[in-house]
Every structure is written in structure tokens, then in C-alpha cells.
Scaffold this motif. Structure first.
Motif, mmCIF file in Angstrom:
data_model
loop_
_atom_site.group_PDB
_atom_site.id
_atom_site.type_symbol
_atom_site.label_atom_id
_atom_site.label_comp_id
_atom_site.label_asym_id
_atom_site.label_seq_id
_atom_site.Cartn_x
_atom_site.Cartn_y
_atom_site.Cartn_z
ATOM 1 N N VAL A 208 0.835 -1.203 0.000
ATOM 2 C CA VAL A 208 0.000 0.000 0.000
ATOM 3 C C VAL A 208 0.866 1.247 0.000
ATOM 4 C CG1 VAL A 208 -1.692 1.324 1.330
ATOM 5 C CG2 VAL A 208 -1.957 -1.147 1.060
ATOM 6 N N GLU A 209 1.953 1.231 0.766
ATOM 7 C CA GLU A 209 2.848 2.387 0.765
ATOM 8 C C GLU A 209 3.405 2.650 -0.631
ATOM 9 O OE1 GLU A 209 5.755 1.685 3.796
ATOM 10 O OE2 GLU A 209 4.496 2.595 5.362
ATOM 11 N N THR B 60 0.719 4.306 -2.784
ATOM 12 C CA THR B 60 0.442 5.709 -2.456
ATOM 13 C C THR B 60 1.425 6.659 -3.118
ATOM 14 O OG1 THR B 60 1.773 5.649 -0.425
ATOM 15 C CG2 THR B 60 -0.586 5.110 -0.237
ATOM 16 N N ARG B 61 2.486 6.133 -3.709
ATOM 17 C CA ARG B 61 3.453 6.976 -4.419
ATOM 18 C C ARG B 61 3.227 6.961 -5.929
ATOM 19 N NH1 ARG B 61 6.721 4.478 -0.377
ATOM 20 N NH2 ARG B 61 7.440 2.848 -1.820
ATOM 21 N N LEU C 262 -2.468 7.243 -9.276
ATOM 22 C CA LEU C 262 -3.481 7.067 -8.232
ATOM 23 C C LEU C 262 -4.330 8.327 -8.060
ATOM 24 C CD1 LEU C 262 -4.462 4.975 -6.128
ATOM 25 C CD2 LEU C 262 -2.909 6.044 -4.478
ATOM 26 N N ALA D 141 -0.384 5.712 5.707
ATOM 27 C CA ALA D 141 0.233 6.023 4.418
ATOM 28 C C ALA D 141 -0.796 6.588 3.446
ATOM 29 C CB ALA D 141 0.883 4.767 3.833
ATOM 30 N N LEU D 142 -1.983 5.996 3.419
ATOM 31 C CA LEU D 142 -3.053 6.531 2.577
ATOM 32 C C LEU D 142 -3.425 7.944 2.997
ATOM 33 C CD1 LEU D 142 -5.347 3.382 2.363
ATOM 34 C CD2 LEU D 142 -4.292 4.516 0.404
ATOM 35 N N SER E 10 -0.874 10.579 1.842
ATOM 36 C CA SER E 10 -0.507 10.650 0.429
ATOM 37 C C SER E 10 -1.288 11.726 -0.322
ATOM 38 C CB SER E 10 -0.757 9.296 -0.252
ATOM 39 O OG SER E 10 -0.560 9.401 -1.647
ATOM 40 N N CYS F 226 -1.589 11.694 -3.370
ATOM 41 C CA CYS F 226 -2.084 11.030 -4.580
ATOM 42 C C CYS F 226 -3.492 10.457 -4.421
ATOM 43 C CB CYS F 226 -1.127 9.920 -4.992
ATOM 44 S SG CYS F 226 0.502 10.496 -5.503
ATOM 45 N N VAL F 227 -4.128 10.629 -3.255
ATOM 46 C CA VAL F 227 -5.471 10.077 -3.052
ATOM 47 C C VAL F 227 -6.532 11.180 -3.119
ATOM 48 C CG1 VAL F 227 -4.630 8.129 -1.700
ATOM 49 C CG2 VAL F 227 -5.266 10.250 -0.525
ATOM 50 N N SER G 211 -7.661 13.124 7.311
ATOM 51 C CA SER G 211 -6.703 13.437 6.257
ATOM 52 C C SER G 211 -7.149 14.639 5.422
ATOM 53 C CB SER G 211 -6.534 12.239 5.329
ATOM 54 O OG SER G 211 -5.784 12.595 4.179
#
Length: 297
Positions: free
Chosen positions: A203-204, A207-208, A212, A232-233, A236, A238-239, A263
Motif C-alpha cells: 500500500v505504501e 500511495t506513491r 493514483l 500512508a493513505l 498521500s 495522490c489520493v 486526512s
């Protein structure tokens, strides 16, 4: 590229528009494929009919008749690619005889969704490109060839990608890292990774992934995840467009769920489904949360 490939590429690039499909139909008719052209036009017409009218019945009967008449010609190549395990992959309709589910598998004239073994997909990617404007792909056994998949240009037209193989060759953290570097997944709107073996490291890595940032739906259920993956989510950038997130059957605590809810990058997330957590508290005791604009429980 052949003429057919050029037309199919135009359809991939504008999947919601009828014009590229109808232009291709005109070309087909001019080159001796009047029935195929008629089939495309009929299905485009049916898609535009928003209310039940007598014309719908007549059009469906005609479309089914054309598909029955040309069954082996239009379906045979796909049947050969998917192979003898088509029942396992959910593609039972690709039989040697006309199947009653077949007509609904065509969207405005074309099959756009397919399920098959990942190695078969890689082996026949060029042929698939010449046959259909693939938009949804479901793969088995991808853990054997994730590096190759990440480098496959045919992924570029996909909106939905699913990996389903918990027992045979599930994706691992290393596979997730390979997919994260793919330059061909920028069109994805939904990614289903449930019942794999990604773990927190996988998952990490995801997230890069730059691509995504376009994904609206992400399924990470049953992947052995802990709070580290959820943090990590949450961290990020990127989410930013994620709207639905599925996390059932993992091993996080209420702190991980709280990180997602707080987040700053998940401002569009409205559906979070996670199932039981290790240490529930009153704030996170329900299985499904409506976030963002919805009421929090």
C-alpha cells in the motif's frame, strides 16, 4: 496501425461519445461488413432511448439476430484468447453456441469488459487491441507477471482494473511496487485489489503512484493491512480524488480509521467500508461511514 486499430483507438479515447463508433460503422459498411455496422448503429440507438418504447423491442430482436448469425465470426477470437477456463473467469457466455447473456456484454456495439488469465492477456494484448476497445479488465494469476503487466501499453485505455486470485498467484508488495511505476495506468478510475497479499509495504508503494490521483474507487480489502497502511493513505497527496475506499478484513485499529477521516487529502471521500476493527470506540463503531458531505457516525 491498421484502419481498424485507428478507429478502435478513437473509440477508446472518447468512450462516452457515439460519433467514433458510428464513423467506424460507416467504414465497416463501405468495406463489406454491413451487418457489423448495423449492429453498432442499433446498439448506439438503444443506448439513447431513455424511455420504454416499442422500437426498443424491435431493435433488440434485430441486434440479437445479427449476433446469432455472426456468433463464431465475432465471438470466436475472444473465446480463443480467454481459453478453456472461461467459466472460472466469469466469461461463460463465450461458448461455441449463442449465450443469452451475450447481448448485454456488448456496449454500443463492442465488448468493453473482459476477464482472463494475466499471462493470456499479455500474450494476446496486441490481438485484443485489434478486436475491442477494452475499458474494464479483470485478471487472474497476475502475481506471476506483474512486472510485465506494468510495462504493457494496452493498459492505457482502462478505466477499471481488477486483480482476483487469492489462492493461486495473488499480488504481493513487490508486485504493487511494480504497478505503481507503470506509465500506462493514468486512465484508471477504479482499482480493485481485494483478496491479495499487498501488506503495508504494498500500500505504501501504491500511495506513491502518480496515476493514483485519478482513481475514485479503491478496494484494499483482505490484504493483511495494519494502521501503517492507513496512515500512508492518509498522508498521500495522490489520493485526492478518492471517493470510495474498501478496507474490510484487515488488522487496523480505530486510530488508523481516525487518520483517514482527518486526512486533508481525502476531502472527497464519501464512502469508507472497513468491517470490524481491533479496538473500536464510539466514534468508529459502524462498518460503513459517510465522510465529507455525509453525516459522520
Amino acid at each position: 496501425m491498421t484502419h481498424e486499430e485507428v478507429f478502435l483507438q478513437a473509440i477508446r479515447e472518447a468512450p462516452a461519445e457515439d460519433a467514433p463508433r458510428l464513423i467506424f460503422a460507416d467504414w465497416l459498411e463501405e468495406h463489406g461488413q454491413a451487418d457489423r455496422a448495423e449492429f453498432i448503429r442499433i446498439q448506439c440507438r438503444l443506448a439513447r432511448l431513455t424511455q420504454a418504447v416499442p422500437e426498443q423491442v424491435l431493435l433488440r430482436v434485430r441486434a440479437e439476430g445479427l449476433l446469432r448469425e455472426h456468433w463464431d465470426e465475432w465471438i470466436g477470437p475472444l473465446r480463443a484468447i480467454v481459453g478453456p477456463w472461461r467459466d472460472r473467469y466469469g466469461e461463460r457466455w463465450l461458448g461455441e453456441e449463442y449465450h443469452p447473456d451475450a447481448l448485454r456484454r456488448f456496449q454500443r456495439g463492442f465488448v468493453e469488459a473482459l476477464a482472463l488469465d494475466a499471462t493470456n492477456f499479455l500474450r494476446h494484448a496486441e490481438q485484443l487491441k485489434r478486436l475491442l476497445p477494452l475499458r474494464e479488465l479483470r485478471l487472474w494469476g497476475a502475481g506471476r507477471c506483474a512486472d510485465q503487466l506494468a510495462r504493457e501499453p494496452e493498459l492505457a485505455g482502462l478505466a477499471v482494473l481488477s486483480f482476483t486470485d487469492y489462492y493461486d498467484a495473488p499480488l504481493t508488495a513487490r508486485d504493487a511496487a511494480a504497478l505503481a511505476t507503470s506509465p500506462y495506468l493514468h486512465g484508471l478510475a477504479a482499482l480493485y485489489l481485494g483478496r491479495n497479499s499487498l501488506g503495508d509495504d504494498g500500500v505504501e508503494a501504491l500511495t506513491r503512484a502518480p496515476w493514483l490521483a485519478r482513481v475514485n474507487v479503491l478496494d484494499l480489502s483482505d490484504n493483511g493491512l495494519s494502521d501503517r497502511a492507513l496512515h500512508a493513505l492518509a498522508a498521500s497527496p495522490c489520493v485526492v480524488n478518492l471517493r470510495k475506499l474498501f478496507l474490510q478484513n484487515n488488522y487496523f485499529t480505530s486510530a488508523g480509521i481516525a487518520a483517514l477521516r482527518d486526512s486533508p487529502h481525502l476531502r472527497f471521500l464519501t464512502h469508507l467500508e472497513h468491517g470490524p476493527i481491533i479496538h473500536p470506540n464510539p466514534v468508529s463503531s459502524r462498518n460503513i461511514f459517510l465522510l465529507g458531505g455525509g453525516e459522520r457516525s
